[in-house]
Design a protein around this motif. Sequence first.
Motif, PDB file in Angstrom:
ATOM      1  N   VAL A  27       0.853  -1.193   0.000  1.00  0.00           N
ATOM      2  CA  VAL A  27       0.000   0.000   0.000  1.00  0.00           C
ATOM      3  C   VAL A  27       0.891   1.246   0.000  1.00  0.00           C
ATOM      4  CG1 VAL A  27      -1.687   1.317   1.345  1.00  0.00           C
ATOM      5  CG2 VAL A  27      -1.943  -1.161   1.102  1.00  0.00           C
ATOM      6  N   GLU A  28       1.952   1.203   0.774  1.00  0.00           N
ATOM      7  CA  GLU A  28       2.870   2.332   0.828  1.00  0.00           C
ATOM      8  C   GLU A  28       3.538   2.566  -0.533  1.00  0.00           C
ATOM      9  OE1 GLU A  28       2.679  -0.120   3.066  1.00  0.00           O
ATOM     10  OE2 GLU A  28       2.031   0.953   4.856  1.00  0.00           O
ATOM     11  N   GLY A  29       3.897   1.482  -1.211  1.00  0.00           N
ATOM     12  CA  GLY A  29       4.511   1.590  -2.530  1.00  0.00           C
ATOM     13  C   GLY A  29       3.564   2.179  -3.562  1.00  0.00           C
ATOM     14  N   VAL A  30       2.299   1.752  -3.521  1.00  0.00           N
ATOM     15  CA  VAL A  30       1.287   2.315  -4.433  1.00  0.00           C
ATOM     16  C   VAL A  30       1.085   3.789  -4.122  1.00  0.00           C
ATOM     17  CG1 VAL A  30      -1.156   2.256  -5.085  1.00  0.00           C
ATOM     18  CG2 VAL A  30       0.122   0.109  -4.835  1.00  0.00           C
ATOM     19  N   ALA A  31       0.995   4.129  -2.837  1.00  0.00           N
ATOM     20  CA  ALA A  31       0.802   5.532  -2.438  1.00  0.00           C
ATOM     21  C   ALA A  31       1.954   6.402  -2.940  1.00  0.00           C
ATOM     22  CB  ALA A  31       0.670   5.634  -0.923  1.00  0.00           C
ATOM     23  N   ASP A  32       3.182   5.908  -2.823  1.00  0.00           N
ATOM     24  CA  ASP A  32       4.338   6.673  -3.303  1.00  0.00           C
ATOM     25  C   ASP A  32       4.243   6.935  -4.801  1.00  0.00           C
ATOM     26  OD1 ASP A  32       5.464   6.803  -0.796  1.00  0.00           O
ATOM     27  OD2 ASP A  32       6.894   5.168  -1.131  1.00  0.00           O
ATOM     28  N   MET A  41       1.656   7.224  -6.643  1.00  0.00           N
ATOM     29  CA  MET A  41       0.590   8.153  -7.038  1.00  0.00           C
ATOM     30  C   MET A  41       0.628   9.458  -6.249  1.00  0.00           C
ATOM     31  SD  MET A  41      -2.753   6.110  -5.563  1.00  0.00           S
ATOM     32  CE  MET A  41      -3.879   7.445  -5.846  1.00  0.00           C
ATOM     33  N   ALA A  42       1.728   9.704  -5.525  1.00  0.00           N
ATOM     34  CA  ALA A  42       1.920  10.940  -4.757  1.00  0.00           C
ATOM     35  C   ALA A  42       0.807  11.169  -3.741  1.00  0.00           C
ATOM     36  CB  ALA A  42       2.074  12.146  -5.685  1.00  0.00           C
ATOM     37  N   ALA A  43       0.437  10.090  -3.044  1.00  0.00           N
ATOM     38  CA  ALA A  43      -0.550  10.161  -1.972  1.00  0.00           C
ATOM     39  C   ALA A  43       0.089   9.570  -0.722  1.00  0.00           C
ATOM     40  CB  ALA A  43      -1.809   9.385  -2.352  1.00  0.00           C
ATOM     41  N   LEU A  54      -4.841   6.037   1.253  1.00  0.00           N
ATOM     42  CA  LEU A  54      -5.246   4.791   0.597  1.00  0.00           C
ATOM     43  C   LEU A  54      -6.026   3.885   1.540  1.00  0.00           C
ATOM     44  CD1 LEU A  54      -2.296   3.746  -1.729  1.00  0.00           C
ATOM     45  CD2 LEU A  54      -4.579   4.470  -2.345  1.00  0.00           C
ATOM     46  N   TYR A  55      -5.574   3.778   2.789  1.00  0.00           N
ATOM     47  CA  TYR A  55      -6.317   2.959   3.747  1.00  0.00           C
ATOM     48  C   TYR A  55      -7.722   3.532   3.993  1.00  0.00           C
ATOM     49  CZ  TYR A  55      -2.268   0.069   4.913  1.00  0.00           C
ATOM     50  OH  TYR A  55      -1.223  -0.814   4.863  1.00  0.00           O
ATOM     51  N   ILE A  77      -8.030   8.285  -9.799  1.00  0.00           N
ATOM     52  CA  ILE A  77      -8.288   6.900 -10.214  1.00  0.00           C
ATOM     53  C   ILE A  77      -7.297   6.415 -11.266  1.00  0.00           C
ATOM     54  CG2 ILE A  77      -9.960   5.348 -11.311  1.00  0.00           C
ATOM     55  CD1 ILE A  77     -12.169   6.939  -9.813  1.00  0.00           C
ATOM     56  N   PRO A  78      -7.019   7.169 -12.340  1.00  0.00           N
ATOM     57  CA  PRO A  78      -6.050   6.662 -13.325  1.00  0.00           C
ATOM     58  C   PRO A  78      -4.663   6.401 -12.729  1.00  0.00           C
ATOM     59  CG  PRO A  78      -7.309   8.469 -14.264  1.00  0.00           C
ATOM     60  CD  PRO A  78      -7.640   8.421 -12.798  1.00  0.00           C
ATOM     61  N   ALA A  79      -4.171   7.305 -11.889  1.00  0.00           N
ATOM     62  CA  ALA A  79      -2.855   7.110 -11.263  1.00  0.00           C
ATOM     63  C   ALA A  79      -2.876   5.911 -10.328  1.00  0.00           C
ATOM     64  CB  ALA A  79      -2.438   8.367 -10.506  1.00  0.00           C
TER      65      ALA A  79
END
Length: 157
Positions: A32-37, A39-41, A46-47, A60-62
Amino acid sequence: MDRNWNSFIPIDAASSIRGCLGKARDKNNKSVEGVADLMAATHHDLYKWQANGRMPAILIPAFEYACGASFLSEWLALKSGRLVINVPVGRNANAQDVNKLQSLLTDAVSQILKFADGQTDATTAVAAIHAGMAGLAWHKVNIEKHSQPELALGGDE
């Protein structure tokens, strides 16, 4: 748990987000942390979005690109009464493609019968019907494009 993500059909926004994050974890080894990084969130965002099923549409696209899955877009289209298929490139179908289609159609008919007998819920039956229709639509477009195939450049069909 490593699941078959090709047959995953989201039932709501929260399950769509969970599905995208699950596929990112299982297939792309992204947390989750990797996905957040990517997409700059923040992972906290995300949680939160995963828990309540609410994500800003502009992200959504990112999010889907970072996860390598488009379950949220597919759910939005399905919710609007649209059928989503992967765009075929016009190649010859092989035995595995036809067997997969047969399996999808058999499952759809089975779920319709189970629904009629009160043995399954409408969401499950509709998901199976949707998967069968998408499989048929993919083969239809693939046959139409057969005379002018496209190059498969770095993506799944």
